[in-house]
Design a protein around this motif. Sequence first.
Motif, PDB file in Angstrom:
ATOM      1  N   GLY A 215      51.728  11.673 -81.567  1.00 39.80           N
ATOM      2  CA  GLY A 215      52.783  11.516 -81.798  1.00 39.80           C
ATOM      3  C   GLY A 215      53.743  11.297 -80.820  1.00 39.80           C
ATOM      4  O   GLY A 215      54.190  10.425 -80.542  1.00 39.80           O
ATOM      5  N   PHE A 216      53.938  12.879 -79.803  1.00 39.69           N
ATOM      6  CA  PHE A 216      54.559  12.834 -79.104  1.00 39.69           C
ATOM      7  C   PHE A 216      53.925  11.308 -77.729  1.00 39.69           C
ATOM      8  O   PHE A 216      55.514  10.649 -77.665  1.00 39.69           O
ATOM      9  CB  PHE A 216      54.371  14.062 -78.555  1.00 39.69           C
ATOM     10  N   LEU A 217      53.079  11.455 -77.724  1.00 39.10           N
ATOM     11  CA  LEU A 217      52.915  10.480 -76.549  1.00 39.10           C
ATOM     12  C   LEU A 217      53.015   9.225 -76.874  1.00 39.10           C
ATOM     13  O   LEU A 217      53.257   8.642 -76.393  1.00 39.10           O
ATOM     14  CB  LEU A 217      50.938  10.621 -75.990  1.00 39.10           C
ATOM     15  N   SER A 218      52.949   8.825 -77.982  1.00 37.92           N
ATOM     16  CA  SER A 218      53.043   7.725 -78.173  1.00 37.92           C
ATOM     17  C   SER A 218      54.177   7.146 -78.296  1.00 37.92           C
ATOM     18  O   SER A 218      54.273   5.927 -78.442  1.00 37.92           O
ATOM     19  CB  SER A 218      52.490   7.093 -80.097  1.00 37.92           C
ATOM     20  N   TYR A 219      55.299   7.788 -78.327  1.00 38.37           N
ATOM     21  CA  TYR A 219      56.555   7.761 -78.992  1.00 38.37           C
ATOM     22  C   TYR A 219      56.712   7.627 -76.968  1.00 38.37           C
ATOM     23  O   TYR A 219      57.863   6.402 -76.735  1.00 38.37           O
ATOM     24  CB  TYR A 219      57.466   8.593 -79.146  1.00 38.37           C
ATOM     25  N   VAL A 220      56.373   8.026 -76.894  1.00 32.54           N
ATOM     26  CA  VAL A 220      56.771   8.358 -75.053  1.00 32.54           C
ATOM     27  C   VAL A 220      55.931   6.993 -74.499  1.00 32.54           C
ATOM     28  O   VAL A 220      57.124   6.391 -73.438  1.00 32.54           O
ATOM     29  CB  VAL A 220      56.355   9.052 -74.038  1.00 32.54           C
ATOM     30  N   ARG A 221      55.611   6.961 -74.651  1.00 29.16           N
ATOM     31  CA  ARG A 221      54.951   5.278 -73.996  1.00 29.16           C
ATOM     32  C   ARG A 221      55.212   3.780 -74.498  1.00 29.16           C
ATOM     33  O   ARG A 221      55.582   3.684 -73.575  1.00 29.16           O
ATOM     34  CB  ARG A 221      52.980   5.488 -74.794  1.00 29.16           C
ATOM     35  N   GLU A 222      55.967   4.707 -75.365  1.00 27.46           N
ATOM     36  CA  GLU A 222      56.495   3.242 -75.903  1.00 27.46           C
ATOM     37  C   GLU A 222      57.740   2.758 -75.420  1.00 27.46           C
ATOM     38  O   GLU A 222      58.355   2.248 -75.326  1.00 27.46           O
ATOM     39  CB  GLU A 222      56.848   3.385 -78.034  1.00 27.46           C
ATOM     40  N   PHE A 223      58.873   3.924 -75.629  1.00 30.71           N
ATOM     41  CA  PHE A 223      59.954   4.047 -75.270  1.00 30.71           C
ATOM     42  C   PHE A 223      60.557   4.806 -73.742  1.00 30.71           C
ATOM     43  O   PHE A 223      61.512   4.373 -73.542  1.00 30.71           O
ATOM     44  CB  PHE A 223      60.630   4.917 -75.981  1.00 30.71           C
ATOM     45  N   HIS A 224      59.217   5.569 -73.372  1.00 25.67           N
ATOM     46  CA  HIS A 224      59.697   5.572 -71.827  1.00 25.67           C
ATOM     47  C   HIS A 224      58.377   5.800 -71.135  1.00 25.67           C
ATOM     48  O   HIS A 224      58.207   7.010 -70.505  1.00 25.67           O
ATOM     49  CB  HIS A 224      59.562   7.320 -72.107  1.00 25.67           C
ATOM     50  N   PRO A 225      57.294   4.782 -70.772  1.00 27.20           N
ATOM     51  CA  PRO A 225      56.451   4.647 -70.741  1.00 27.20           C
ATOM     52  C   PRO A 225      55.957   5.437 -68.941  1.00 27.20           C
ATOM     53  O   PRO A 225      55.825   5.374 -68.196  1.00 27.20           O
ATOM     54  CB  PRO A 225      55.862   3.470 -70.116  1.00 27.20           C
ATOM     55  N   GLU A 226      57.557   5.235 -67.908  1.00 27.01           N
ATOM     56  CA  GLU A 226      58.117   5.668 -66.694  1.00 27.01           C
ATOM     57  C   GLU A 226      57.928   7.317 -66.823  1.00 27.01           C
ATOM     58  O   GLU A 226      57.909   7.606 -65.561  1.00 27.01           O
ATOM     59  CB  GLU A 226      59.285   4.622 -65.961  1.00 27.01           C
ATOM     60  N   MET A 227      58.106   7.920 -67.508  1.00 22.58           N
ATOM     61  CA  MET A 227      58.645   9.025 -67.416  1.00 22.58           C
ATOM     62  C   MET A 227      56.630  10.540 -67.602  1.00 22.58           C
ATOM     63  O   MET A 227      55.894   9.794 -67.561  1.00 22.58           O
ATOM     64  CB  MET A 227      58.451   9.830 -69.147  1.00 22.58           C
ATOM     65  N   ARG A 228      57.446  11.162 -66.595  1.00 17.22           N
ATOM     66  CA  ARG A 228      56.040  11.898 -66.034  1.00 17.22           C
ATOM     67  C   ARG A 228      55.210  13.119 -67.116  1.00 17.22           C
ATOM     68  O   ARG A 228      56.328  14.069 -66.987  1.00 17.22           O
ATOM     69  CB  ARG A 228      56.098  12.538 -64.755  1.00 17.22           C
TER      70      ARG A 228
END
Length: 354
Positions: A215-228
């Motif tokens: 769930g954490f990764l899905s949010y990051v990929r959706e809203f912050h794809p640039e985040m490392r």
Amino acid sequence: MNVKQYRIKDIAKMAGVSAGTVDRVLHNRGEVSQSSREKVEAILTEIDYKPNLYVSSIGVKRVISIVVVLPSFSAGGYWEQIEKGIRHAVYEFSNIRLKVKYLYYDQFDLFSCREIYNKALTISCDAMLIGPTFTDETMQFVCRLEAQGIPYVFVDSMILNTNPLAFYGPDSYTLGRIQARLLTESMDKGREVVMLRARRVGDESSTPSIVRRNGFLSYVREFHPEMRVVDGAYDASSAEQSRAAFDELFGQHPDIGGIAVFNSRAYVISDYLRRHGLRGINLVGYGMIERNLTDLRNGYISFLLSERPDKQGYLAVRAILEYELFGKRCDRMNYTPVDILIRENVDYYLRDMA
């Protein structure tokens, strides 16, 4: 809002059957014709009838035996709070003749879990209440319970492709997305995020941790794809090895701005941050346990998510009793509320625990 209390004779009148028929349906005893049963059950559904366990169990002579299988815990830990909810329900429904057996396994050791599951299968009981950690082992365990006709209830984590009587706990996938939102919206842009997991003997991660991570990764990929995003780990059984792992992590990634911990041991990394004077790193974890709450108040944890563990344990016992006494099935999936704790409201929770 006042809720109408329906008596057996009220239900009988509404269904057009005798009071004796309603009593037999409610207590799952005696012969009832299919048409009469359907009439009574339709009325029970219409009025959202919930049996009174205090009153309805009077005169029931049978002993209901429950085996509780949980991860072992230290004082003040997450699973202690679940057990408190279980024991509270046992005390509250003490008019019912209950026999409860508690078994504990090491949640960081797959082989300990297997051993306790096998032991549980040797104990005769009416139902089991399970706090699962390892997916495959739990699936094999409940398959054997189902073969024996033993109903079971999950708390904390739902295991897919199983058939529990009920599940009580948080929506772990959504929790992971909430955790990601809290973390990413409060940390400096352009910095790295660490997903921190616990090393476990015989397995990589616990079931809820895996789902929360997804769930954490899905949010990051959706809203912050640039985040490392990088992975990190600690050793739950060795503070020394954990410190060495953290030294290596921060040595290799000096620009860490946020850390996500997917279990109730956020204090493991917050203690490291405090000892090394590391500020400006947002840390989001789970669990309303004292060590977490203290570090939240002191600014080393940014947010905590509390999954209402005591409520999970209490409701799980109630579901078992309603099924065993009245044949009543509750909803299978029962997501419990989640509290978001911050520095400004943590003292209310600390006082509540005192």
